[in-house]
Design a protein around this motif. Structure first.
Motif, PDB file in Angstrom:
ATOM      1  N   LYS A 286       0.847  -1.031   0.155  1.00 19.41           N
ATOM      2  CA  LYS A 286      -0.195  -0.123  -0.102  1.00 19.41           C
ATOM      3  C   LYS A 286       0.582   1.641   0.000  1.00 19.41           C
ATOM      4  CE  LYS A 286      -3.603   2.177   2.464  1.00 19.41           C
ATOM      5  NZ  LYS A 286      -4.756   2.496   3.312  1.00 19.41           N
ATOM      6  N   GLU A 287       1.917   1.311   1.180  1.00 11.53           N
ATOM      7  CA  GLU A 287       2.332   2.544   1.166  1.00 11.53           C
ATOM      8  C   GLU A 287       3.725   2.578  -0.480  1.00 11.53           C
ATOM      9  OE1 GLU A 287       5.465   1.998   4.053  1.00 11.53           O
ATOM     10  OE2 GLU A 287       3.590   2.657   5.593  1.00 11.53           O
ATOM     11  N   ALA A 288       4.020   1.374  -0.789  1.00 14.26           N
ATOM     12  CA  ALA A 288       4.738   1.117  -2.393  1.00 14.26           C
ATOM     13  C   ALA A 288       3.972   2.482  -3.384  1.00 14.26           C
ATOM     14  CB  ALA A 288       5.418   0.311  -2.504  1.00 14.26           C
TER      15      ALA A 288
ATOM     16  N   GLU B 144       8.751  12.422 -11.500  1.00  9.95           N
ATOM     17  CA  GLU B 144       9.934  11.474 -10.986  1.00  9.95           C
ATOM     18  C   GLU B 144      10.082  10.023 -11.501  1.00  9.95           C
ATOM     19  OE1 GLU B 144      11.755  14.014  -8.620  1.00  9.95           O
ATOM     20  OE2 GLU B 144      10.644  15.529  -9.497  1.00  9.95           O
ATOM     21  N   THR B 145      11.226   9.859 -11.605  1.00  9.30           N
ATOM     22  CA  THR B 145      11.503   8.805 -11.233  1.00  9.30           C
ATOM     23  C   THR B 145      11.000   7.668 -10.045  1.00  9.30           C
ATOM     24  OG1 THR B 145      12.985   8.995 -13.025  1.00  9.30           O
ATOM     25  CG2 THR B 145      13.644   6.647 -12.531  1.00  9.30           C
ATOM     26  N   SER B 146      11.863   8.089  -8.879  1.00  6.53           N
ATOM     27  CA  SER B 146      11.884   7.881  -7.892  1.00  6.53           C
ATOM     28  C   SER B 146      11.131   8.708  -7.111  1.00  6.53           C
ATOM     29  CB  SER B 146      12.701   7.585  -7.468  1.00  6.53           C
ATOM     30  OG  SER B 146      13.571   5.804  -8.138  1.00  6.53           O
ATOM     31  N   VAL B 147       9.735   8.240  -6.056  1.00  5.93           N
ATOM     32  CA  VAL B 147       9.135   8.516  -4.490  1.00  5.93           C
ATOM     33  C   VAL B 147       9.496   7.809  -3.516  1.00  5.93           C
ATOM     34  CG1 VAL B 147       7.643  10.127  -3.900  1.00  5.93           C
ATOM     35  CG2 VAL B 147       8.626  10.535  -6.229  1.00  5.93           C
ATOM     36  N   PHE B 148      10.336   8.469  -2.451  1.00  4.40           N
ATOM     37  CA  PHE B 148      10.460   7.659  -1.625  1.00  4.40           C
ATOM     38  C   PHE B 148       9.161   8.287  -0.639  1.00  4.40           C
ATOM     39  CE2 PHE B 148      11.289   7.816   3.140  1.00  4.40           C
ATOM     40  CZ  PHE B 148      11.923   5.800   3.393  1.00  4.40           C
TER      41      PHE B 148
ATOM     42  N   VAL C 190       3.358  10.630   7.090  1.00  5.03           N
ATOM     43  CA  VAL C 190       2.589  11.282   6.053  1.00  5.03           C
ATOM     44  C   VAL C 190       2.227  11.231   4.797  1.00  5.03           C
ATOM     45  CG1 VAL C 190       4.097  13.664   3.795  1.00  5.03           C
ATOM     46  CG2 VAL C 190       5.764  12.827   6.605  1.00  5.03           C
ATOM     47  N   LYS C 191       1.289  12.166   4.196  1.00  6.95           N
ATOM     48  CA  LYS C 191       0.462  11.515   3.795  1.00  6.95           C
ATOM     49  C   LYS C 191       0.401  11.966   1.526  1.00  6.95           C
ATOM     50  CE  LYS C 191      -3.660  12.533   5.844  1.00  6.95           C
ATOM     51  NZ  LYS C 191      -4.843  12.871   6.443  1.00  6.95           N
ATOM     52  N   THR C 192       0.315  11.319   0.921  1.00  5.29           N
ATOM     53  CA  THR C 192       1.211  11.108   0.279  1.00  5.29           C
ATOM     54  C   THR C 192       0.179  12.572  -1.195  1.00  5.29           C
ATOM     55  OG1 THR C 192      -0.648  10.399  -1.540  1.00  5.29           O
ATOM     56  CG2 THR C 192       0.802   8.984  -0.265  1.00  5.29           C
TER      57      THR C 192
END
Length: 409
Positions: free
Chosen positions: A256-258, A270-274, A279-281
């Protein structure tokens, strides 16, 4: 055919005696045969050995050629050197040796390294047998070695449950929507395979996605893996990735988080987001239209990324392009966290395009041509994910055309 399970290849009888005396304490079941370089290839045509020890010949080239000629998955090769020569040893590793030691090494070092080669060979055979079993029952894809979707969730959930990841990352990787039709699943799989380590876990998921478990890395390490995949694919095939820390979470929560991080990566290009903890998306913020401190910070960070990677580069590029085309026009541009301005001046005529960040879910572009009161003076409201290099470039070029028309009138 060789009866012994270790073969020592050397043209030096004195070296053979010294090595045999040091390896005399090996397991009782182990035995050693000795041959010269000329006989080695013929003896190994039908090998019954587990380990081949290749003594360094006077010629480095001859030694490396023999290693290249006899290398085989049937046995491990140990390089026996007279002196430590880094480039030579590294070249031998590139050709497939498992280990090396010196003629002058102590007996215990030779024994330990030789026994470790036996252990390594045993692990390889066990792995190969298990892999055949997993491929037979379609748990593992035969081409890529990745876990197939049918069993991947169950396997990954069990894998994470039974291991403690104090420092590890979970990644969901997917082709970008803009180039999905051009994507080759095989090409992406090969790029992933070239970018991950042997202890990383990769699984195929639905919709062309891949799940990747990266033990013992932080978020920067995960970003580096994704960037390497992107570099291999080139600029025409774009990937997006959502990354989250594994910690003590179960697989459902990780997934779910990923996916939440992946959604933000797609929204912000973005290529990647951590996904930071608690913190809400960006998607959740936009959907719920909340304005608390965390949400404001999230959108602010996303806007700053757009400012750095889209707005400022487009402003700079178009300034350079049109400075060579608009000879009597002064072009100025600047960007900061509050506003970005692209300004044109020619004589008493001035036009300004200004991008304002009001702190909400949208940015506003104000276009003003001094001395005109026409529809050309307007404002444009855009969601953050609508701000792309192509779209912004078109707006600015239309603005420049209007300016050119105004100075003609």
């Amino acid at each position: 055919m060789i009866e012994d399970n270790i073969l020592l290849v050397t043209d030096d009888e004195d070296v053979a005696e010294r090595v045999l005396s040091k390896l005399v304490l090996l397991r009782e079941s182990d035995s050693i045969a000795v041959c010269d370089y000329d006989l080695a290839k013929r003896l190994l045509e039908n090998p019954c050995v587990s380990i081949v020890i290749v003594h360094q010949n006077a010629s480095y080239e001859k030694t490396l050629k023999l290693i290249s000629d006899i290398k085989s998955p049937e046995y491990e090769i140990i390089l026996l050197v007279n002196d430590y020569e880094q480039e030579f040893i590294l070249a031998a590793y590139d050709l497939g040796i498992t280990d090396y030691y010196s003629v002058n090494s102590d007996a215990y070092e030779m024994l330990i390294r030789t026994v470790n080669c036996f252990k390594f060979r045993s692990l390889k055979y066990r792995y190969a047998r298990n892999l055949v079993f997993l491929e037979k029952f379609d748990v593992v894809d035969e081409e890529t070695g990745f876990y197939n979707y049918k069993y991947s969730r169950e396997f990954l959930a069990e894998f994470i449950k039974n291991r403690r990841f104090e420092n590890g990352m979970f990644v969901v990787l997917v082709p970008d929507e803009t180039c999905k039709t051009r994507f080759s699943g095989d090409k992406l799989a090969k790029a992933i395979k070239k970018s991950v380590r042997c202890d990383d876990i990769v699984s195929v998921a639905k919709g062309g996605k891949f799940y990747i478990i990266l033990p013992n890395v932080d978020k920067l390490g995960a970003f580096a893996v994704v960037n390497k995949i992107q570099d291999i694919l080139g600029t025409k095939l774009i990937v997006r990735a959502g990354v989250c820390a594994i910690g003590c979470k179960d697989f459902d929560r990780l997934e779910k988080e990923a996916f939440a991080a992946l959604s933000e990566a797609c929204q912000t290009n973005e290529t990647s987001v951590f996904l930071e903890e608690h913190v809400k998306t960006l998607d959740e913020w936009l959907d719920e239209d909340e304005k608390d401190e965390k949400n404001f910070k999230l959108f602010k960070n996303a806007y700053n990324n757009k400012l750095e990677k889209v707005i400022a580069p487009v402003f700079f590029r178009l300034q350079k392009v049109y400075e060579e085309k608009l000879f009597h026009t002064k072009i100025e541009q600047y960007s900061d966290e509050l506003q970005s301005v692209f300004q044109l001046k020619c004589g008493d005529r001035e036009s300004r395009l200004k991008i304002i960040y009001p702190g909400f879910a949208k940015i506003v572009i104000y276009i003003y041509h001094e001395g005109l009161d026409t529809p050309e003076n307007r404002e444009i409201s855009l969601n953050l994910n609508e701000v792309t290099q192509k779209g912004l470039s078109q707006i600015i070029e239309d603005f420049i055309k209007e300016f050119k028309q105004s100075i003609k009138d």
